[in-house]
Design a protein around this motif. Structure first.
Motif, PDB file in Angstrom:
ATOM      1  N   GLU A 129      41.694  74.363 -39.435  1.00  0.00           N
ATOM      2  CA  GLU A 129      42.224  75.683 -39.100  1.00  0.00           C
ATOM      3  C   GLU A 129      42.987  76.289 -40.267  1.00  0.00           C
ATOM      4  N   HIS A 135      35.572  75.349 -33.642  1.00  0.00           N
ATOM      5  CA  HIS A 135      35.774  76.231 -34.792  1.00  0.00           C
ATOM      6  C   HIS A 135      34.554  77.134 -34.982  1.00  0.00           C
ATOM      7  N   ARG A 155      34.543  79.821 -32.179  1.00  0.00           N
ATOM      8  CA  ARG A 155      35.627  80.802 -32.310  1.00  0.00           C
ATOM      9  C   ARG A 155      35.340  81.810 -33.416  1.00  0.00           C
ATOM     10  N   LEU A 156      34.672  81.357 -34.493  1.00  0.00           N
ATOM     11  CA  LEU A 156      34.381  82.238 -35.622  1.00  0.00           C
ATOM     12  C   LEU A 156      32.958  82.795 -35.577  1.00  0.00           C
ATOM     13  N   ASN A 157      32.251  82.551 -34.457  1.00  0.00           N
ATOM     14  CA  ASN A 157      30.890  83.061 -34.278  1.00  0.00           C
ATOM     15  C   ASN A 157      29.966  82.662 -35.430  1.00  0.00           C
ATOM     16  N   LEU A 158      29.976  81.376 -35.743  1.00  0.00           N
ATOM     17  CA  LEU A 158      29.166  80.868 -36.846  1.00  0.00           C
ATOM     18  C   LEU A 158      27.949  80.080 -36.366  1.00  0.00           C
ATOM     19  N   HIS A 165      31.810  78.551 -45.657  1.00  0.00           N
ATOM     20  CA  HIS A 165      31.761  79.855 -44.976  1.00  0.00           C
ATOM     21  C   HIS A 165      33.147  80.496 -44.955  1.00  0.00           C
ATOM     22  N   ARG A 166      34.165  79.681 -44.756  1.00  0.00           N
ATOM     23  CA  ARG A 166      35.530  80.213 -44.720  1.00  0.00           C
ATOM     24  C   ARG A 166      35.903  80.820 -46.072  1.00  0.00           C
ATOM     25  N   GLY A 179      34.052  84.017 -46.604  1.00  0.00           N
ATOM     26  CA  GLY A 179      34.644  85.076 -45.798  1.00  0.00           C
ATOM     27  C   GLY A 179      35.943  85.587 -46.375  1.00  0.00           C
ATOM     28  N   GLU A 180      36.774  84.665 -46.886  1.00  0.00           N
ATOM     29  CA  GLU A 180      38.045  85.067 -47.482  1.00  0.00           C
ATOM     30  C   GLU A 180      37.821  85.906 -48.734  1.00  0.00           C
ATOM     31  N   ARG A 204      36.734  89.360 -47.609  1.00  0.00           N
ATOM     32  CA  ARG A 204      37.877  90.138 -47.093  1.00  0.00           C
ATOM     33  C   ARG A 204      38.790  90.586 -48.233  1.00  0.00           C
TER      34      ARG A 204
END
Length: 275
Positions: free
Chosen positions: A76, A119, A122-125, A160-161, A164-165, A168
């Motif tokens: 997380e 996880h 929750r993150l639609n992966l 992926h995180r 994504g970061e 963003r």
């Protein structure tokens, strides 16, 4: 201020070395929203967890649930190194534990799989991560192959995180750049710009330099002087009016700024037409 708040407090004192872990645990407890999750003060007992070690005895003595909880916290929080370090410790402990119960091996597998699946959902992966064998321990030829699959899935989630970061961050910087371009005559202080995207000013400053390769203040100055040059080429505007349009209400301040940036005063630039 009409803001709804909920507080999660630790009942017990926490050693300084365990503070980050305790904080992550409190955040995790808030995420699950005990009760209605609003207008409440929730107090919990935080058990301090020993530092991660690879010794098989320490890992096997810790319950499968505790291991899964710690992995969930690292996942997380985006702490890939800590996640993989602990995961490898669990695998090593199972491999070295000659008396390890097969049911414990399976329990650990499914608990870790649930952490990953939660996880992913929750993150639609689900469309980006292959979860076909995630909840099928028996589909793997051996327990080691099964755990290797879990590790591969976790690494993909961290990738992926990070992607994504980065996306963003790029979007945030693009928004700031667009705002600067459209509001050169307004307050463009770091604090003001950070408020627009709800970022910490120091973080925005570092992020902008990282994404653009130039300090935010330098970028603003470059855009203002570029705009000023364009406006100075139209004789319909007075020097003071040009200055006001790029954020300098006082003519002498604009002159000082323009000369610092170009080596010329606004008048010299206008009539000399120096590029």
């Amino acid at each position: 201020m009409e803001i709804t708040l909920a507080f999660t407090l630790a009942k017990n004192l926490i050693q300084w070395s365990s503070l980050s872990t305790a904080y992550d645990k409190l955040r995790q407890l808030q995420t699950v929203r005990v009760g209605d999750g609003t207008h409440m003060v929730h107090t919990v007992l935080i058990k301090e967890t020993a530092e991660i070690v690879s010794a098989s005895g320490s890992m096997l003595q810790r319950s499968a649930i505790e291991n899964a909880e710690m992995l969930a916290i690292h996942l997380e929080s985006g702490r890939q190194e800590e996640f993989l370090q602990m995961f490898e410790g669990i695998v090593e402990a199972i491999g070295d534990g000659h008396e390890a119960d097969p049911s414990y091996v399976m329990e650990c597998y499914y608990l870790i799989a649930l952490v990953l699946l939660s996880h992913i959902n929750r993150l639609n992966l689900s469309d980006k991560v292959n979860i076909k064998g995630l909840m099928s321990f028996d589909d793997h030829l051996s327990w080691s192959e099964g755990y290797a699959y879990l590790k591969q899935t976790a690494e993909l989630l961290f990738t992926h995180r990070q992607t994504g970061e980065k996306n963003r961050a790029a979007q945030a910087v693009d928004h700031i750049r667009a705002h600067i371009e459209e509001h050169l005559n307004e307050d463009l202080s770091l604090v003001r710009l950070a408020e627009l995207i709800y970022f910490n000013p120091s973080y925005l400053s570092r992020l902008f330099k990282q994404e653009c390769g130039v300090n935010l203040s330098e970028y603003i100055e470059e855009r203002r002087v570029k705009k000023a040059k364009e406006l100075l080429k139209t004789h319909e505007l007075k020097i003071a009016e040009v200055g006001a349009r790029v954020g300098y209400d006082a003519p002498h301040s604009f002159t000082r700024f323009f000369k610092k940036m170009t080596g010329l005063t606004p008048q010299e630039y206008r009539y000399g037409r120096v590029e």
